[in-house]
Design a protein around this motif. Structure first.
Motif, PDB file in Angstrom:
ATOM      1  N   LEU A  99       0.928  -1.518  -0.013  1.00  0.00           N
ATOM      2  CA  LEU A  99       0.130   0.139   0.125  1.00  0.00           C
ATOM      3  C   LEU A  99       0.607   1.408  -0.177  1.00  0.00           C
ATOM      4  CD1 LEU A  99      -2.722  -0.917   3.072  1.00  0.00           C
ATOM      5  CD2 LEU A  99      -3.215  -1.037   0.011  1.00  0.00           C
ATOM      6  N   VAL A 100       0.204   2.491  -0.804  1.00  0.00           N
ATOM      7  CA  VAL A 100       0.733   3.678  -1.077  1.00  0.00           C
ATOM      8  C   VAL A 100      -0.065   5.159  -0.609  1.00  0.00           C
ATOM      9  CG1 VAL A 100       2.427   2.729  -2.276  1.00  0.00           C
ATOM     10  CG2 VAL A 100       0.296   3.637  -3.834  1.00  0.00           C
ATOM     11  N   GLY A 148     -19.441  10.917  -6.131  1.00  0.00           N
ATOM     12  CA  GLY A 148     -18.366  13.410  -6.142  1.00  0.00           C
ATOM     13  C   GLY A 148     -16.537  12.088  -5.969  1.00  0.00           C
ATOM     14  N   THR A 149     -15.660  13.114  -5.264  1.00  0.00           N
ATOM     15  CA  THR A 149     -14.429  13.112  -4.297  1.00  0.00           C
ATOM     16  C   THR A 149     -14.243  11.776  -3.636  1.00  0.00           C
ATOM     17  OG1 THR A 149     -14.407  15.224  -5.264  1.00  0.00           O
ATOM     18  CG2 THR A 149     -12.684  14.042  -3.967  1.00  0.00           C
ATOM     19  N   VAL A 150     -13.824  10.750  -3.770  1.00  0.00           N
ATOM     20  CA  VAL A 150     -13.956   9.866  -2.632  1.00  0.00           C
ATOM     21  C   VAL A 150     -12.329   9.651  -2.557  1.00  0.00           C
ATOM     22  CG1 VAL A 150     -13.971   7.221  -1.600  1.00  0.00           C
ATOM     23  CG2 VAL A 150     -15.060   8.722  -3.491  1.00  0.00           C
ATOM     24  N   GLN A 151     -11.631   9.543  -1.035  1.00  0.00           N
ATOM     25  CA  GLN A 151     -10.468  10.162  -0.404  1.00  0.00           C
ATOM     26  C   GLN A 151     -10.598   9.302   0.806  1.00  0.00           C
ATOM     27  OE1 GLN A 151      -7.805  10.903  -1.374  1.00  0.00           O
ATOM     28  NE2 GLN A 151      -5.961  10.206   0.201  1.00  0.00           N
ATOM     29  N   HIS A 152     -10.292   7.537   0.182  1.00  0.00           N
ATOM     30  CA  HIS A 152     -10.277   6.796   1.512  1.00  0.00           C
ATOM     31  C   HIS A 152      -8.681   6.568   1.887  1.00  0.00           C
ATOM     32  CE1 HIS A 152     -10.383   3.603   4.527  1.00  0.00           C
ATOM     33  NE2 HIS A 152     -10.523   2.198   3.960  1.00  0.00           N
ATOM     34  N   GLU A 153      -7.874   6.955   3.353  1.00  0.00           N
ATOM     35  CA  GLU A 153      -6.244   6.537   3.176  1.00  0.00           C
ATOM     36  C   GLU A 153      -6.081   5.042   4.034  1.00  0.00           C
ATOM     37  OE1 GLU A 153      -3.399   6.733   2.095  1.00  0.00           O
ATOM     38  OE2 GLU A 153      -3.747   8.510   2.723  1.00  0.00           O
ATOM     39  N   VAL A 154      -5.849   4.875   3.616  1.00  0.00           N
ATOM     40  CA  VAL A 154      -6.318   2.517   2.610  1.00  0.00           C
ATOM     41  C   VAL A 154      -5.209   1.993   4.323  1.00  0.00           C
ATOM     42  CG1 VAL A 154      -5.857   0.049   2.206  1.00  0.00           C
ATOM     43  CG2 VAL A 154      -6.904   2.161   0.845  1.00  0.00           C
TER      44      VAL A 154
END
Length: 435
Positions: free
Chosen positions: A104-105, A116-122
């Motif tokens: 993962l990075v 819409g805009t999706v930001q999920h910090e895996v």
């Protein structure tokens, strides 16, 4: 797979390409694509975007238990990510069991056409995911990326439950040097009570719908009413071609849709009505009704008792349209009288059989329309000093065996003159034998 293909074919949804129809981007069965997944995994290993993991199931289980004990979400600790090359080679040479994990990075935001805009910090919530299991088969995370890239997929349209995995998939696209496709995540379809729809619910399985007598077009329009992508005033009789032309991704929204189970029957009735008005499609309806009737009453059906010509069955169909939701309703208990003679054992009356002779002789002479039959019966009861309600109750039982149901005149009209008179003769014969 074969059942899914049959269900799609039945619904009129014919794939442009696939396992049976072929195409230029096969093979279309994942078990036949293992060499492709291995090729892509090797590329990720070589670029150090992925690594071999030798952790045993026992160790992973201990990690899970330890996390739960500390009230944390279980996650892999990325231990094998930092193994020395010498140790990796040694373990590979020894034949140690292994899987392959993706590194993962930091996540990058993406635009979903619905959410819409999706930001999920895996990285903050997960350990490095397995992309190829110990048995050599890929997980969905790898397979969907490889398949969609090789098949030139432009838009990935899938359920919202995959929304939080998409950042992970974009990382894999980037690691391979590819531009990700456009993502469209669909909100859930729920049961009427708000619970999540499950494929394990037998009553919503396609084979269950088919056996119930649901028509494909009715099912499609039923599902559309619970979903999105269409104008609010879409015609429930729309054809596949109309639905294709009117579908618009921009009309999808994030609200979950509730499946209106109580309306499925109404959609099916509308489809039966539509087909009954088409001179070509009504022939198939009539033949299907004949098949249902003879199959249901094969031990009791008397072909001499009722006219099952195309015209007569069609007239029954048209009469029944406001009363049924499925063709199978035509052989329900309340509709049984249309096809088989009633059981006369429970019929009792104080009427003199001679009165029935008089009624028969008058019925023979009239045009068998509901209005004329009703007029005659009222006149007959008045002239013979018979309580009209009692006469109607007796005739209804004689014709159908039902205490309640359609009006007697209406019932006689749909049965036809020959069948109605024959049933009255049978009643008279039964009364004489018991007296």
């Amino acid at each position: 797979m074969e059942e899914l293909e049959r269900d799609l074919e039945w619904a009129g949804l014919r794939p442009d390409e696939g396992p049976s129809s072929g195409g230029n981007f096969g093979p279309y069965i994942q078990s036949q694509r293992s060499h492709l997944y291995k090729e892509f995994v090797d590329r990720l290993i070589k670029s150090e975007a992925a690594y071999y993991c030798f952790c045993t199931e026992k160790r992973l289980d201990l990690l899970r238990k330890d996390a739960l004990r500390n009230r944390q979400v279980p996650r892999y600790d990325n231990r094998c990510r930092s193994l020395e090359k010498k140790e990796i080679i040694s373990k590979l040479n020894s034949g140690a069991e292994k899987c392959i994990r993706f590194k993962l990075v930091p996540s990058e935001p993406f635009n979903d056409l619905v959410y819409g805009t999706v930001q999920h910090e895996v990285q903050e919530v997960e350990g490095d995911p397995v992309i190829m299991k110990t048995d050599g088969w890929p997980t969905y995370h790898l397979a969907n990326v490889v398949d969609d890239y090789l098949m030139n997929i432009s838009h990935v349209i899938r359920g919202v439950e995959w929304l939080l995995s998409t950042n992970k998939h974009i990382m894999i696209y980037r690691a391979l040097g590819y531009e990700p496709p456009t993502f469209v995540h669909l909100p859930l379809i729920l049961n009427t009570d708000g619970t999540k729809l499950s494929k394990r619910q037998n009553d919503i399985a396609i084979h269950s719908m088919r056996s119930k007598g649901v028509f494909p077009r009715a099912l499609l329009n039923f599902v559309i009413q619970a979903g999105g992508g269409f104008a609010n005033n879409i015609d429930p009789n729309s054809s596949i071609e109309q639905l294709i032309s009117e579908f618009d991704l921009r009309k999808l929204n994030t609200n979950s849709g509730k499946l209106p189970n109580d309306r499925l029957g109404e959609f099916n009735r509308l489809e039966i009505t539509r087909q009954s008005k088409d001179e070509n499609e009504v022939i198939a309806l009539v033949n299907e009704i004949k098949s249902i009737v003879t199959r249901t009453f094969q031990d009791r059906f008397n072909f001499e008792d009722l006219d099952i010509s195309d015209e007569h069955v069609k007239s029954i169909l048209l009469w029944s349209l406001p009363r049924i939701h499925y063709l199978n309703d035509l052989v329900s208990k309340n509709m049984e009288f249309l096809w088989v003679r009633p059981n006369l054992k429970n019929i009792k009356t104080d009427l003199d059989p001679a009165i029935l002779n008089m009624l028969e002789s008058e019925l023979v002479l009239i045009d068998f329309s509901k209005e004329k039959i009703q007029h005659l019966l009222k006149l007959f009861s008045k002239e013979n000093n018979i309580v009209f309600r009692d006469l109607m109750g007796f005739l209804r039982m004689s014709l159908s065996g039902l205490k309640q149901g359609p009006g007697v005149a209406e019932m006689m009209e749909i049965l036809g003159k020959a069948s109605s008179l024959k049933r009255l003769k049978n009643v008279k014969k039964s009364l004489l034998s018991t007296n």
